[in-house]
Design an enzyme around this catalytic site. Structure first.
Site, short mmCIF file in Angstrom:
data_model
loop_
_atom_site.label_atom_id
_atom_site.label_comp_id
_atom_site.label_asym_id
_atom_site.label_seq_id
_atom_site.Cartn_x
_atom_site.Cartn_y
_atom_site.Cartn_z
N TYR A 119 12.15 -33.71 20.49
CA TYR A 119 12.93 -33.09 21.34
C TYR A 119 14.39 -32.69 20.96
CZ TYR A 119 8.71 -33.99 24.08
OH TYR A 119 7.36 -33.78 24.47
N GLU B 160 8.23 -19.79 31.60
CA GLU B 160 7.96 -21.16 31.33
C GLU B 160 8.75 -21.38 30.01
OE1 GLU B 160 3.72 -21.92 31.17
OE2 GLU B 160 3.91 -24.13 30.44
N ARG C 2 14.87 -39.48 24.38
CA ARG C 2 13.41 -39.33 24.18
C ARG C 2 12.86 -38.81 22.95
NH1 ARG C 2 9.95 -35.32 27.97
NH2 ARG C 2 7.82 -36.10 27.21
N ALA D 131 5.01 -32.78 31.14
CA ALA D 131 3.39 -32.90 31.00
C ALA D 131 2.82 -32.27 32.52
CB ALA D 131 3.23 -34.14 31.00
N PRO E 239 8.95 -34.25 34.93
CA PRO E 239 8.88 -35.34 34.44
C PRO E 239 9.48 -35.83 33.07
CG PRO E 239 6.94 -35.26 35.59
CD PRO E 239 7.58 -33.82 35.43
N ASN E 240 10.27 -36.70 33.18
CA ASN E 240 10.91 -37.11 31.42
C ASN E 240 11.96 -36.43 30.80
OD1 ASN E 240 8.97 -39.42 31.90
ND2 ASN E 240 7.27 -38.12 31.44
N ASP F 5 0.26 -23.55 42.16
CA ASP F 5 0.18 -22.62 43.42
C ASP F 5 1.65 -22.16 43.94
OD1 ASP F 5 -2.55 -22.49 43.17
OD2 ASP F 5 -3.15 -23.99 44.65
N ARG G 187 0.79 -29.40 19.13
CA ARG G 187 0.64 -30.81 19.32
C ARG G 187 -0.69 -31.45 19.73
NH1 ARG G 187 5.64 -32.46 22.65
NH2 ARG G 187 5.08 -34.30 22.23
N HIS H 292 9.46 -24.60 26.82
CA HIS H 292 9.33 -25.93 26.24
C HIS H 292 10.02 -25.99 24.94
CE1 HIS H 292 5.90 -26.56 28.61
NE2 HIS H 292 5.49 -25.33 28.44
N LEU H 293 10.71 -26.98 24.98
CA LEU H 293 11.33 -27.42 23.57
C LEU H 293 10.38 -27.57 22.45
CD1 LEU H 293 13.55 -30.34 25.42
CD2 LEU H 293 14.52 -27.79 24.29
N SER H 294 9.26 -28.14 22.61
CA SER H 294 8.36 -28.23 21.50
C SER H 294 7.25 -27.22 21.67
CB SER H 294 7.84 -29.52 21.43
OG SER H 294 7.15 -29.79 22.65
N ARG I 46 -2.23 -30.86 25.41
CA ARG I 46 -0.75 -30.14 25.75
C ARG I 46 -1.36 -28.56 25.52
NH1 ARG I 46 3.14 -34.03 25.89
NH2 ARG I 46 2.73 -35.67 24.37
N ASN J 230 10.62 -25.80 32.96
CA ASN J 230 9.93 -26.83 31.97
C ASN J 230 9.41 -27.92 32.90
OD1 ASN J 230 9.05 -28.47 30.12
ND2 ASN J 230 11.01 -28.37 29.01
N HIS K 111 0.67 -29.03 31.92
CA HIS K 111 -0.74 -29.12 31.54
C HIS K 111 -1.65 -29.48 32.62
CE1 HIS K 111 1.66 -29.00 28.05
NE2 HIS K 111 2.01 -30.08 27.90
C1 DQA Z 1 7.70 -30.08 26.98
C2 DQA Z 1 6.26 -30.39 26.42
C3 DQA Z 1 5.23 -31.26 27.30
O1 DQA Z 1 3.94 -31.26 26.43
C4 DQA Z 1 5.92 -32.54 27.36
O2 DQA Z 1 4.86 -33.39 28.33
C5 DQA Z 1 7.14 -32.37 27.87
C6 DQA Z 1 8.23 -31.77 27.25
C7 DQA Z 1 8.58 -29.79 26.21
O3 DQA Z 1 9.70 -29.05 26.60
O4 DQA Z 1 8.38 -29.39 24.61
O5 DQA Z 1 7.58 -33.50 28.66
O6 DQA Z 1 7.55 -29.63 28.21
#
Ligand code: DQA
Length: 150
Positions: A24, A99, A19, A78, A11-12, A88, A108, A101-103, A112, A75, A81
């Site tokens: 990011y 896995e 964003r 959210a 998502p997102n 599963d 944070r 993550h950009l951040s 998270r 990725n 988390h």
């Molecule tokens: C993220 C980190 C997550 O906590 C956040 O909800 C995202 C982006 C990252 O790529 O840093 O949507 O996965």
């Protein structure tokens, strides 16, 4: 799924570019994926990308990946988390799952700091902005024995 590598985006992440650019960056998801695709194709790999804002779509993609894909880079945004259901689904995948993550979620907000995916992935790369994706691909390729992966 008829590909070597599935890149799964939660998502997102479709909003990357605009964003929270201070967190990011300004690179869009399409740009991240195209960079990975070019490198994967240089090894003769095919890459499929699925992004969804819906947990179930990501679960179905993970199921489909079992029929053919060799590895997954995920990725989950959210959902990383909170989603035991995606955890599963990824646990059923026989190949390496990395896995990304950009951040750096560990630096944070407290919500998270937990990754439900962590117990079922080969490893996690976080905090390097766009480079996180490149490092994730290097990790996957190394695990699958590509000699020029690093
Ligand atoms: C993220 C980190 C997550 O906590 C956040 O909800 C995202 C982006 C990252 O790529 O840093 O949507 O996965």
């Amino acid at each position: 799924m008829n590909c070597d590598l599935l890149v799964l985006s939660g998502p997102n992440l479709d909003q990357l570019g605009t964003r929270s650019p201070e967190i990011y960056g300004t690179t869009t998801l399409v740009e991240h994926v195209e960079r990975l695709r070019r490198r994967a194709e240089s090894w003769g790999w095919t890459l499929e990308h699925r992004q969804s804002n819906y947990e179930g779509d990501l679960i179905v993609a993970a199921h489909e990946a079992r029929a053919g894909a060799r590895a997954i880079i995920v990725n989950a945004g959210a959902l990383s988390h909170v989603s035991w259901a995606l955890t599963d689904a990824l646990a059923m995948f026989p190949g390496p799952v990395v896995e990304v993550h950009l951040s750096n979620p560990a630096a944070r907000e407290p919500f998270r700091h937990v990754s439900t995916l962590a117990p079922v992935v080969a490893g996690t790369i976080a905090g390097f902005s766009a480079l996180s994706y490149d490092l994730a691909l290097s990790a996957v390729a190394t695990l699958l024995g590509v000699p020029e992966a690093l």
